[in-house]
Structure formats: C-alpha cells, structure tokens
Design an enzyme around this catalytic site. Structure first.
Site, PDB file in Angstrom:
ATOM      1  N   ASP A 148       9.958  -5.283   2.680  1.00 39.17           N
ATOM      2  CA  ASP A 148       8.981  -6.076   1.936  1.00 39.17           C
ATOM      3  C   ASP A 148       9.514  -7.498   1.777  1.00 39.17           C
ATOM      4  OD1 ASP A 148       7.274  -3.957   1.532  1.00 39.17           O
ATOM      5  OD2 ASP A 148       7.328  -4.055  -0.654  1.00 39.17           O
ATOM      6  N   VAL A 149       8.598  -8.457   1.625  1.00 35.55           N
ATOM      7  CA  VAL A 149       9.039  -9.849   1.506  1.00 35.55           C
ATOM      8  C   VAL A 149       9.207 -10.303   0.054  1.00 35.55           C
ATOM      9  CG1 VAL A 149       6.741 -10.966   1.494  1.00 35.55           C
ATOM     10  CG2 VAL A 149       8.708 -12.140   2.508  1.00 35.55           C
ATOM     11  N   GLU A 240       3.073   3.777   1.923  1.00 36.39           N
ATOM     12  CA  GLU A 240       4.168   4.522   1.272  1.00 36.39           C
ATOM     13  C   GLU A 240       3.867   6.018   1.218  1.00 36.39           C
ATOM     14  OE1 GLU A 240       6.564   2.730  -2.084  1.00 36.39           O
ATOM     15  OE2 GLU A 240       5.300   4.153  -3.181  1.00 36.39           O
TER      16      GLU A 240
HETATM   17  C1  UD2 Z   1       4.817  -0.861  -2.674  1.00 36.72           C
HETATM   18  C2  UD2 Z   1       5.853  -0.868  -1.563  1.00 36.72           C
HETATM   19  C3  UD2 Z   1       5.233  -1.478  -0.313  1.00 36.72           C
HETATM   20  C4  UD2 Z   1       3.996  -0.694   0.105  1.00 36.72           C
HETATM   21  C5  UD2 Z   1       3.018  -0.665  -1.074  1.00 36.72           C
HETATM   22  C6  UD2 Z   1       1.830   0.237  -0.786  1.00 36.72           C
HETATM   23  C7  UD2 Z   1       8.121  -1.159  -2.411  1.00 36.72           C
HETATM   24  C8  UD2 Z   1       9.074  -2.107  -3.020  1.00 36.72           C
HETATM   25  N1  UD2 Z   1       6.966  -1.694  -2.017  1.00 36.72           N
HETATM   26  O1  UD2 Z   1       4.729  -2.241  -3.053  1.00 36.72           O
HETATM   27  O2  UD2 Z   1       6.144  -1.487   0.749  1.00 36.72           O
HETATM   28  O3  UD2 Z   1       4.354   0.579   0.519  1.00 36.72           O
HETATM   29  O4  UD2 Z   1       3.647  -0.167  -2.276  1.00 36.72           O
HETATM   30  O5  UD2 Z   1       0.962   0.217  -1.875  1.00 36.72           O
HETATM   31  O6  UD2 Z   1       8.432  -0.020  -2.215  1.00 36.72           O
HETATM   32  N2  UD2 Z   1       1.865  -8.360   1.962  1.00 36.72           N
HETATM   33  C9  UD2 Z   1       1.550  -9.650   2.374  1.00 36.72           C
HETATM   34  N3  UD2 Z   1       0.452 -10.272   1.863  1.00 36.72           N
HETATM   35  C10 UD2 Z   1      -0.379  -9.675   0.956  1.00 36.72           C
HETATM   36  C11 UD2 Z   1      -0.050  -8.362   0.532  1.00 36.72           C
HETATM   37  C12 UD2 Z   1       1.082  -7.739   1.040  1.00 36.72           C
HETATM   38  O7  UD2 Z   1       2.257 -10.252   3.186  1.00 36.72           O
HETATM   39  O8  UD2 Z   1      -1.366 -10.313   0.514  1.00 36.72           O
HETATM   40  C13 UD2 Z   1       3.034  -7.675   2.558  1.00 36.72           C
HETATM   41  C14 UD2 Z   1       4.360  -8.226   2.008  1.00 36.72           C
HETATM   42  O9  UD2 Z   1       5.348  -8.103   2.998  1.00 36.72           O
HETATM   43  C15 UD2 Z   1       4.635  -7.285   0.839  1.00 36.72           C
HETATM   44  C16 UD2 Z   1       4.144  -5.953   1.427  1.00 36.72           C
HETATM   45  O10 UD2 Z   1       3.002  -6.296   2.225  1.00 36.72           O
HETATM   46  O11 UD2 Z   1       6.002  -7.302   0.501  1.00 36.72           O
HETATM   47  C17 UD2 Z   1       3.765  -4.875   0.413  1.00 36.72           C
HETATM   48  O12 UD2 Z   1       2.826  -5.385  -0.519  1.00 36.72           O
HETATM   49  P1  UD2 Z   1       3.160  -5.416  -2.071  1.00 36.72           P
HETATM   50  O13 UD2 Z   1       4.549  -5.865  -2.249  1.00 36.72           O
HETATM   51  O14 UD2 Z   1       2.098  -6.167  -2.795  1.00 36.72           O
HETATM   52  O15 UD2 Z   1       3.047  -3.879  -2.406  1.00 36.72           O
HETATM   53  P2  UD2 Z   1       3.638  -3.108  -3.707  1.00 36.72           P
HETATM   54  O16 UD2 Z   1       4.303  -4.056  -4.623  1.00 36.72           O
HETATM   55  O17 UD2 Z   1       2.572  -2.241  -4.262  1.00 36.72           O
END
Ligand code: UD2
Length: 291
Positions: A148-149, A240
């Site tokens: 993730d970024v 995930e």
């Molecule tokens: C979790 C997971 C993520 C993913 C997601 C599914 C962790 C730390 N993170 O994070 O990997 O499985 O759940 O629901 O385990 N992104 C973009 N632009 C956007 C949205 C997303 O570039 O507008 C990319 C970016 O690399 C980001 C990743 O997708 O890090 C995952 O999105 P998130 O971080 O918003 O997801 P999150 O926090 O729910």
C-alpha cells in the site's frame, strides 16, 4: 551448578529467539519477529545470490500525496544495499516526486487509467500485478512485494522477509481469535471462508513472494471479482478478502509479524516493540473521493 527455571528460559530464548510470541505456523513456516533472526547473517547469505527485488505500489487519485514519504523512507530502510526496482503505477505520472535513489535502485513509473471508486482501485491492483508478473517482471526480478502507498518505512525490512509466498499478519487482528477475523462470510462470494476455517487474518496492504508465486496468486483475482460482480456481491474487504481466501488454500511459506505493517507509529504493544513499516493516518472520506 543446579539448573533453575531461569536457565531454561535463557536457553529457550537462545534457541528460538522469542518466547512471548509464536514464531512458527502449524505448517512449519517461520513467523518473522524482531529477535527471531540475525539480520547480518541473513544479509550476507543473500548478498551472494545477486537477487533483484521488485516492489509494486499504486498511487491513483489523491493517493499520490503519500508517495514522497513512501519512497524516501524506503531509501532509508527497505532492502538497503540490494537491487530493488520499484514499479509505481499511477494515473498522474506528473505528480511523482523526484526522489534520489541509491545505487541499483530504480523507480519505474507506469501510467494506468483513471478509476473513480476506491474499491475498484484497491481490487484492480491484483489484475495489474498479474500482468506485470507475467510479462516484464517474469525475467527481471526474483522476488516481489506488493505494498500500500499510504504507508511509511520506519525500521529494517530486508531479505529476512523473502520467501516463495509471504503474507503479513494484519496489525488489528494478530491477537484476535479466528471467530473475530473479518473474513468474507457470505457463501455467495468467491472470497467466502467457513466459520471453522482460517489460520491468520492477513493484510491486503503487504504481501509478496517469488515472482512466479505472486503471479499464481494474483492471476485468478480479476475473474473472481467479475464473478462476484455478476452475482451483485463485493467481498467485504475487497482484495484483502480474496487474499485471505487464497492463503487459506495456499499457505504462505513465510509469515511476517505485524512489525511489517503496523497500524500507527505511536501505538506499541508488548509483542510489537519494533516497527518496520506502518500505515499513516488519513481521512478516508476526503482522500478516497475521486469524483
Ligand atoms: C486495506 C488494505 C488494502 C486493501 C483494502 C481493501 C492494509 C494496510 N490495507 O486498506 O491493501 O486490501 O483494505 O479494502 O492492509 N489506492 C489509490 N487510490 C485510491 C484508493 C486506493 O491509489 O483512491 C491504492 C493505494 O495504493 C492504497 C491502496 O489502494 O494504499 C489501498 O487503499 P486504502 O489504503 O484506502 O485501503 P484500506 O485503508 O481500506
């Protein structure tokens, strides 16, 4: 000299490194925690192997704001001294910051189409990783991590993390019981896991392995997500949930402790005293709105 309890504890720590955490899965894969490996020794072993590690990171929409910290902190902590090629997939190549990279480290920017729903972005990563690992990465790299970024490196993350198939225990669930894991529980979804199944709850934000194994892992995702869409269902935690399903039937050969993806730089627990990589704070509603 008579041996007492403390002698046995001391010998145990010498042999297995840690006694306060589990450092082996029931299928005998190591679980990597601080204190369970010798970084200097492992580095010296892999130094002789002339390996290349690829990393994928996606930054679409407003997530380009996380890139500078991600890339700069990787230079300080992530596979330092090894050949590392970072594949950055973005819809805004002009927003990629200029970060000075060390010797044998490269940043390869690939432009991808704009997407609007954040769920489509996070799930869509799997299909793009499948293509990359089938094509240019198949001959160029030995290992790959997909990260993730919205994260930052904070401590040593290197070759001790390598394996054929590597999962990271999710930082919120490492000390939870299986019935508390947020697996997909609806049988209609391709990501469905039965109540009595499951080993760990793995994070979607970091996984890896050999390029071949990660290709095998990512290849079915698009089809499974399409089947779900055709059945009007989306897995509860998107990629995930599908990743957890895959790891249930294809056990990781190495499992990384939540040190490798921690939830907050300010949070420590008795077990997690070393933080190597962590999720940065973000306002989900604001950063995910791409419309
Ligand atoms: C979790 C997971 C993520 C993913 C997601 C599914 C962790 C730390 N993170 O994070 O990997 O499985 O759940 O629901 O385990 N992104 C973009 N632009 C956007 C949205 C997303 O570039 O507008 C990319 C970016 O690399 C980001 C990743 O997708 O890090 C995952 O999105 P998130 O971080 O918003 O997801 P999150 O926090 O729910």
């Amino acid at each position: 000299m008579r041996l007492n309890f403390y002698h046995f504890v001391f010998v145990g720590v010498l042999l297995i490194g840690r006694i306060d955490v589990t450092s082996m899965t029931p299928w005998l894969a190591p679980i990597v925690w601080e204190g369970t490996f010798d970084p200097t020794l492992i580095d010296s072993i892999y130094k002789q192997q002339n390996i290349t590690i690829a990393t994928t990171v996606f930054a679409l929409g407003k997530y380009t704001r996380f890139l500078r910290d991600f890339l700069e902190s990787a230079e300080q902590h992530y596979f330092v001294g090894f050949r590392m090629h970072c594949y950055l997939l973005t819809d805004q190549p002009e927003a990629v910051p200029d970060v000075k990279l060390g010797i044998e480290r490269q940043l390869r920017v690939r432009t991808v189409p704009r997407m609007y729903r954040w769920q489509d972005i996070t799930m869509g990563r799997m299909g793009m990783i499948a293509k990359l690992t089938e094509n240019e990465l198949a001959t160029e790299a030995d290992y790959i991590f997909c990260l993730d970024v919205d994260t930052k490196f904070y401590g040593h993350w290197s070759v001790e993390a390598l394996g054929s198939l590597v999962g990271v225990i999710h930082p919120w669930f490492y000390n939870y019981q299986r019935n508390q894991f947020t697996y997909e529980r609806r049988p209609e979804s391709q990501a469905f896991i039965r109540a009595e199944e499951g080993d760990y709850y793995y994070a979607g934000g970091a996984f890896g392995g050999s390029v071949q194994e990660v290709h095998k892992l990512t290849r079915p995702f698009s089809e499974q997500q399409n089947i779900d869409a055709a059945n009007s269902i989306e897995a509860v935690w998107h990629d995930e949930s599908h990743l957890n399903k895959y790891f249930l039937y294809n056990k990781p050969t190495k499992v990384l402790s939540p040190e490798y993806l921690w939830r907050n730089i300010n949070a420590r627990t008795n077990e997690v005293t070393t933080i190597r990589f962590y999720i940065v704070n973000k306002n989900n509603d604001e950063v995910r709105s791409n419309f």
